[in-house]
Design a protein around this motif. Structure first.
Motif, PDB file in Angstrom:
ATOM      1  N   VAL A 166       0.856  -1.177   0.000  1.00  0.00           N
ATOM      2  CA  VAL A 166       0.000   0.000   0.000  1.00  0.00           C
ATOM      3  C   VAL A 166       0.896   1.232   0.000  1.00  0.00           C
ATOM      4  O   VAL A 166       2.078   1.171   0.343  1.00  0.00           O
ATOM      5  CB  VAL A 166      -0.942   0.045   1.222  1.00  0.00           C
ATOM      6  CG1 VAL A 166      -1.867  -1.150   1.234  1.00  0.00           C
ATOM      7  CG2 VAL A 166      -0.166   0.110   2.522  1.00  0.00           C
ATOM      8  N   ASP A 167       0.308   2.338  -0.407  1.00  0.00           N
ATOM      9  CA  ASP A 167       0.982   3.635  -0.320  1.00  0.00           C
ATOM     10  C   ASP A 167       0.033   4.554   0.441  1.00  0.00           C
ATOM     11  O   ASP A 167      -0.835   5.182  -0.135  1.00  0.00           O
ATOM     12  CB  ASP A 167       1.273   4.165  -1.723  1.00  0.00           C
ATOM     13  CG  ASP A 167       2.159   5.393  -1.705  1.00  0.00           C
ATOM     14  OD1 ASP A 167       2.664   5.732  -0.622  1.00  0.00           O
ATOM     15  OD2 ASP A 167       2.340   6.023  -2.759  1.00  0.00           O
ATOM     16  N   ASP A 168       0.187   4.614   1.760  1.00  0.00           N
ATOM     17  CA  ASP A 168      -0.778   5.256   2.641  1.00  0.00           C
ATOM     18  C   ASP A 168      -0.084   6.346   3.453  1.00  0.00           C
ATOM     19  O   ASP A 168       0.503   6.067   4.506  1.00  0.00           O
ATOM     20  CB  ASP A 168      -1.391   4.210   3.577  1.00  0.00           C
ATOM     21  CG  ASP A 168      -2.629   4.725   4.287  1.00  0.00           C
ATOM     22  OD1 ASP A 168      -2.710   5.944   4.521  1.00  0.00           O
ATOM     23  OD2 ASP A 168      -3.515   3.917   4.599  1.00  0.00           O
ATOM     24  N   PRO A 169      -0.144   7.616   2.997  1.00  0.00           N
ATOM     25  CA  PRO A 169       0.526   8.693   3.740  1.00  0.00           C
ATOM     26  C   PRO A 169       0.017   8.876   5.161  1.00  0.00           C
ATOM     27  O   PRO A 169       0.760   9.363   6.017  1.00  0.00           O
ATOM     28  CB  PRO A 169       0.244   9.932   2.881  1.00  0.00           C
ATOM     29  CG  PRO A 169      -0.006   9.406   1.520  1.00  0.00           C
ATOM     30  CD  PRO A 169      -0.693   8.089   1.724  1.00  0.00           C
ATOM     31  N   VAL A 170      -1.251   8.537   5.432  1.00  0.00           N
ATOM     32  CA  VAL A 170      -1.753   8.655   6.801  1.00  0.00           C
ATOM     33  C   VAL A 170      -1.014   7.684   7.710  1.00  0.00           C
ATOM     34  O   VAL A 170      -0.544   8.041   8.803  1.00  0.00           O
ATOM     35  CB  VAL A 170      -3.269   8.419   6.845  1.00  0.00           C
ATOM     36  CG1 VAL A 170      -3.764   8.357   8.288  1.00  0.00           C
ATOM     37  CG2 VAL A 170      -4.007   9.517   6.088  1.00  0.00           C
ATOM     38  N   LEU A 171      -0.860   6.437   7.272  1.00  0.00           N
ATOM     39  CA  LEU A 171      -0.200   5.425   8.095  1.00  0.00           C
ATOM     40  C   LEU A 171       1.313   5.595   8.131  1.00  0.00           C
ATOM     41  O   LEU A 171       1.976   4.923   8.923  1.00  0.00           O
ATOM     42  CB  LEU A 171      -0.565   4.025   7.599  1.00  0.00           C
ATOM     43  CG  LEU A 171      -2.043   3.662   7.731  1.00  0.00           C
ATOM     44  CD1 LEU A 171      -2.281   2.224   7.288  1.00  0.00           C
ATOM     45  CD2 LEU A 171      -2.540   3.861   9.155  1.00  0.00           C
ATOM     46  N   TYR A 172       1.877   6.460   7.291  1.00  0.00           N
ATOM     47  CA  TYR A 172       3.291   6.804   7.480  1.00  0.00           C
ATOM     48  C   TYR A 172       3.520   7.320   8.895  1.00  0.00           C
ATOM     49  O   TYR A 172       4.595   7.140   9.469  1.00  0.00           O
ATOM     50  CB  TYR A 172       3.716   7.923   6.516  1.00  0.00           C
ATOM     51  CG  TYR A 172       3.837   7.545   5.064  1.00  0.00           C
ATOM     52  CD1 TYR A 172       3.884   6.223   4.639  1.00  0.00           C
ATOM     53  CD2 TYR A 172       3.924   8.548   4.097  1.00  0.00           C
ATOM     54  CE1 TYR A 172       3.997   5.906   3.307  1.00  0.00           C
ATOM     55  CE2 TYR A 172       4.049   8.237   2.756  1.00  0.00           C
ATOM     56  CZ  TYR A 172       4.075   6.910   2.364  1.00  0.00           C
ATOM     57  OH  TYR A 172       4.199   6.608   1.030  1.00  0.00           O
ATOM     58  N   ARG A 173       2.510   8.001   9.442  1.00  0.00           N
ATOM     59  CA  ARG A 173       2.683   8.752  10.679  1.00  0.00           C
ATOM     60  C   ARG A 173       2.311   7.954  11.925  1.00  0.00           C
ATOM     61  O   ARG A 173       2.171   8.541  12.996  1.00  0.00           O
ATOM     62  CB  ARG A 173       1.849  10.027  10.593  1.00  0.00           C
ATOM     63  CG  ARG A 173       2.323  10.980   9.492  1.00  0.00           C
ATOM     64  CD  ARG A 173       1.284  12.041   9.183  1.00  0.00           C
ATOM     65  NE  ARG A 173       1.825  13.121   8.382  1.00  0.00           N
ATOM     66  CZ  ARG A 173       1.884  13.122   7.053  1.00  0.00           C
ATOM     67  NH1 ARG A 173       1.426  12.084   6.371  1.00  0.00           N
ATOM     68  NH2 ARG A 173       2.391  14.150   6.404  1.00  0.00           N
ATOM     69  N   SER A 174       2.139   6.669  11.792  1.00  0.00           N
ATOM     70  CA  SER A 174       1.893   5.847  12.972  1.00  0.00           C
ATOM     71  C   SER A 174       3.110   5.888  13.893  1.00  0.00           C
ATOM     72  O   SER A 174       4.256   5.992  13.443  1.00  0.00           O
ATOM     73  CB  SER A 174       1.603   4.404  12.556  1.00  0.00           C
ATOM     74  OG  SER A 174       1.537   3.560  13.673  1.00  0.00           O
ATOM     75  N   ALA A 175       2.851   5.822  15.206  1.00  0.00           N
ATOM     76  CA  ALA A 175       3.961   5.876  16.162  1.00  0.00           C
ATOM     77  C   ALA A 175       4.852   4.651  16.062  1.00  0.00           C
ATOM     78  O   ALA A 175       6.041   4.704  16.375  1.00  0.00           O
ATOM     79  CB  ALA A 175       3.418   6.022  17.580  1.00  0.00           C
ATOM     80  N   GLU A 176       4.291   3.517  15.640  1.00  0.00           N
ATOM     81  CA  GLU A 176       5.065   2.292  15.474  1.00  0.00           C
ATOM     82  C   GLU A 176       4.596   1.608  14.200  1.00  0.00           C
ATOM     83  O   GLU A 176       3.595   2.002  13.593  1.00  0.00           O
ATOM     84  CB  GLU A 176       4.874   1.367  16.676  1.00  0.00           C
ATOM     85  CG  GLU A 176       3.432   0.988  16.926  1.00  0.00           C
ATOM     86  CD  GLU A 176       3.248   0.193  18.204  1.00  0.00           C
ATOM     87  OE1 GLU A 176       2.518  -0.804  18.178  1.00  0.00           O
ATOM     88  OE2 GLU A 176       3.852   0.582  19.223  1.00  0.00           O
ATOM     89  N   SER A 177       5.333   0.589  13.781  1.00  0.00           N
ATOM     90  CA  SER A 177       4.950  -0.101  12.550  1.00  0.00           C
ATOM     91  C   SER A 177       3.603  -0.797  12.742  1.00  0.00           C
ATOM     92  O   SER A 177       3.337  -1.401  13.781  1.00  0.00           O
ATOM     93  CB  SER A 177       6.019  -1.125  12.156  1.00  0.00           C
ATOM     94  OG  SER A 177       6.139  -2.133  13.145  1.00  0.00           O
ATOM     95  N   VAL A 178       2.744  -0.679  11.747  1.00  0.00           N
ATOM     96  CA  VAL A 178       1.407  -1.258  11.810  1.00  0.00           C
ATOM     97  C   VAL A 178       1.517  -2.754  11.524  1.00  0.00           C
ATOM     98  O   VAL A 178       2.123  -3.159  10.539  1.00  0.00           O
ATOM     99  CB  VAL A 178       0.477  -0.590  10.775  1.00  0.00           C
ATOM    100  CG1 VAL A 178      -0.938  -1.135  10.906  1.00  0.00           C
ATOM    101  CG2 VAL A 178       0.489   0.921  10.954  1.00  0.00           C
ATOM    102  N   PRO A 179       0.950  -3.599  12.379  1.00  0.00           N
ATOM    103  CA  PRO A 179       1.040  -5.049  12.136  1.00  0.00           C
ATOM    104  C   PRO A 179       0.514  -5.442  10.760  1.00  0.00           C
ATOM    105  O   PRO A 179      -0.560  -4.997  10.340  1.00  0.00           O
ATOM    106  CB  PRO A 179       0.171  -5.640  13.251  1.00  0.00           C
ATOM    107  CG  PRO A 179       0.223  -4.620  14.346  1.00  0.00           C
ATOM    108  CD  PRO A 179       0.275  -3.302  13.656  1.00  0.00           C
TER     109      PRO A 179
END
Length: 592
Positions: free
Chosen positions: A102-115
């Protein structure tokens, strides 16, 4: 670690074409041939990328009386298409992960890697580290061979060829062996992750605005990538089937609802998607022992795919409540599904704060500045607010917003987002909204930005209110905006004798749009005794020009007020009122 291919790749080379004779060349000489090719290159460079394939198919399929010219055009098309895709070995390797990326700029900014989330930029960073530490020789040889194969054919066809599949399998095995060996070397792992994260952050900043920090590539993500490499042959077909079934079911629900553009799924569609998700969970666990350990990501691959790739928060919530925790609060936050949902929520909150700070940071609204929201900024902030709404709904549904362990942190995020709305957005919006409503002769330059931001803020405020964070300042802003709009609309109805009716109508429509962005109407402010509005409506109904839909809305509201006035009393204006009614009925009949 072996870093060279261990299989012999037999790539047949095309037979050399005889050199064209001067008579067969486009211009009769070698210099003319070179000039013609340059001309073809210039023409091809103007063709949009999405149209190159269709143009190439037309060139290859059409019988041409001049084969030499067609060959030069075909070569120019192929060369232009392939030149814009120089990293051929990387494309071939990452095609192993295509259904998961995926190319998700919102999830770039998660505090940790998304499972179970693999971003394209993360895979690019991992590829860079693999070519440095894993198999540099193999990567260089694959790139060289693909360059040679792509001289005569489109890159898409080259990457799907049997020879490319052999090279991809070699890279898959080398990467898998290296990642397993690297797991026991802490220093090598640190160097690998440092390089991969630097590359991923650089690429991410090129793809989105206002990015401070990015979710890191960590050992958990590397473990998931290693699992995808190891089980690639069984997971890719299953994932493709899941993607196709989800898309087809969603499309069928839209057609059944009679609204192809509807973005709100029906309850029946959510039920079907939830049942589909349960079925895929069972199919994943039937793949073998590695997929049955419920403490590992692979066991929850299907619902995580639905959340991370398809963004189905509604189906994800249903799955967590009905098939995992039987009520939600019993599921701990360490569970892979809930960890992923928490990451989505914090990423949406961080995106809102970063974009708002970046967008308003350089604006001095009080000194006459205007809003400036380019299309990418609008899209990013709109997506962040939408994801904030959906993730918050899912968290509330699982009971985590009220939980003693996770609730305080989530409420702190909500408070921070609310402060951003109160302290940064609303003061600027109030100043620009007043200027837009009072712009009598021409719209302010940022009128469309103001309308967009008003709509976004009111959705944002409703979401916070539903979560128990109703904003008193937002309610005050609404009251102020409505009163300002009412006074401005009353002034807009007062048409001066020298003013064109179209200018007055345009001003009223601008105010109407601003009010509509907040869910308000202007019908209650339209007075039948307004002489200025009477002249505007009369001129529109009497003229032969076409009347737009929003103009009809104002005219119909004025005519409705006239009918109401005539039904109550007969006054000295009744003849003018009747004349307006007759004109209105005649235009409506003509339009019908």
């Amino acid at each position: 670690m072996n870093s060279t291919p261990t299989a012999t790749l037999s790539i047949p080379l095309p037979a050399a074409s005889p050199a064209p004779s001067p008579a067969a060349s486009p211009g009769g000489g070698g210099t003319d041939v070179a000039a013609f090719r340059r001309q073809m290159d210039e023409v091809v460079a103007r063709i949009p990328m999405h149209a190159i394939r269709s143009v190439l198919d037309a060139v290859e399929g059409a019988p041409s009386p001049n084969g030499e010219r067609a060959r030069h055009l075909r070569d120019a098309l192929v060369d232009h298409f392939n030149r814009l895709r120089p990293m051929k070995a990387r494309r071939l390797f990452t095609s192993l992960f295509e259904p998961f990326l995926v190319d998700d700029p919102v999830l770039y900014r998660s505090a940790e890697s998304v499972p179970a989330l693999v971003q394209r930029v993360d895979m690019g960073g991992i590829w860079s580290a693999l070519t440095r530490y894993g198999f540099p020789g193999l990567a260089a040889e694959v790139q060289s061979r693909l360059d040679g194969m792509a001289r005569e054919a489109m890159l898409d066809a080259v990457l799907a060829s049997p020879d490319a599949m052999v090279m991809r399998e070699l890279m898959r095995k080398e990467a898998l062996d290296f990642l397993y060996a690297m797991a026991g070397d802490r220093k090598l792992t640190d160097r690998f992750l440092a390089l991969a994260n630097d590359e991923a952050l650089h690429d991410a900043r090129l793809r989105t605005q206002y990015l401070g920090r990015k979710a890191p590539i960590d050992s958990d993500l590397l473990g998931f990538v290693r699992a995808l490499l190891e089980h690639n042959q069984v997971l890719v077909p299953l994932t493709e089937r899941m993607r196709r079934d989800i898309d087809e079911m969603r499309m069928g629900d839209r057609q059944g609802a009679g609204d192809p553009q509807s973005a709100i799924p029906s309850s029946a569609e959510v039920d079907c998607q939830s049942a589909l998700m349960v079925g895929f969970v069972r199919r994943v666990r039937d793949l073998g022992l590695p997929f049955r350990d419920q403490s590992q990501l692979l066991a929850w691959f299907a619902p995580l795919y639905g959340l991370n790739v398809k963004r189905r928060y509604d189906v994800f919530l249903r799955h967590v409540r009905e098939h995992v925790g039987s009520g939600g609060p019993a599921v701990r936050e360490s569970h892979p599904l809930l960890r992923a949902l928490l990451c989505h929520f914090t990423a949406a909150c961080t995106t809102i704060r970063e974009v708002v700070d970046g967008m308003f940071g350089d604006m001095d609204i009080q000194d006459g500045g205007v809003l400036s929201a380019p299309a990418p900024t609008r899209a990013l902030l709109h997506e962040a607010v939408e994801r904030f709404d959906r993730a918050l709904t899912a968290l509330s549904g699982t009971g985590f917003l009220a939980s003693r362990s996770t609730g305080p942190a989530l409420r702190a995020e909500l408070a921070a987002v609310s402060r951003e709305l109160t302290g940064t957005v609303m003061p600027a919006l109030a100043a620009r909204m007043q200027a837009a409503m009072n712009a009598r002769h021409a719209p302010v330059p940022d009128h469309e930005d103001i309308v967009w931001l008003l709509e976004l803020v009111w959705r944002w405020g409703r979401t916070l209110g539903n979560a128990g964070y109703a904003n008193p300042e937002l309610k005050s802003l609404r009251l102020y905006a409505v009163e300002t709009g009412r006074l401005a609309f009353l002034q807009a109805m007062k048409a001066e004798p020298q003013e064109r009716p179209a200018h007055r109508m345009a001003h009223m429509l601008r105010i109407r749009r601003l009010m509509a962005a907040m869910g308000e109407t202007v019908g209650g402010w339209i007075s039948p005794v307004s002489q200025g509005l009477h002249r505007v409506v009369y001129s529109y109904l009497e003229a032969d020009g076409e009347i737009a839909g929003d103009e009809w809305a104002v005219i119909d509201a004025f005519v409705a007020s006239v009918r109401s006035e005539l039904s109550r009393s007969r006054n000295w204006q009744s003849a003018d009122f009747v004349d307006i009614l007759r004109l209105h009925e005649a235009r409506r009949r003509a339009g019908a």
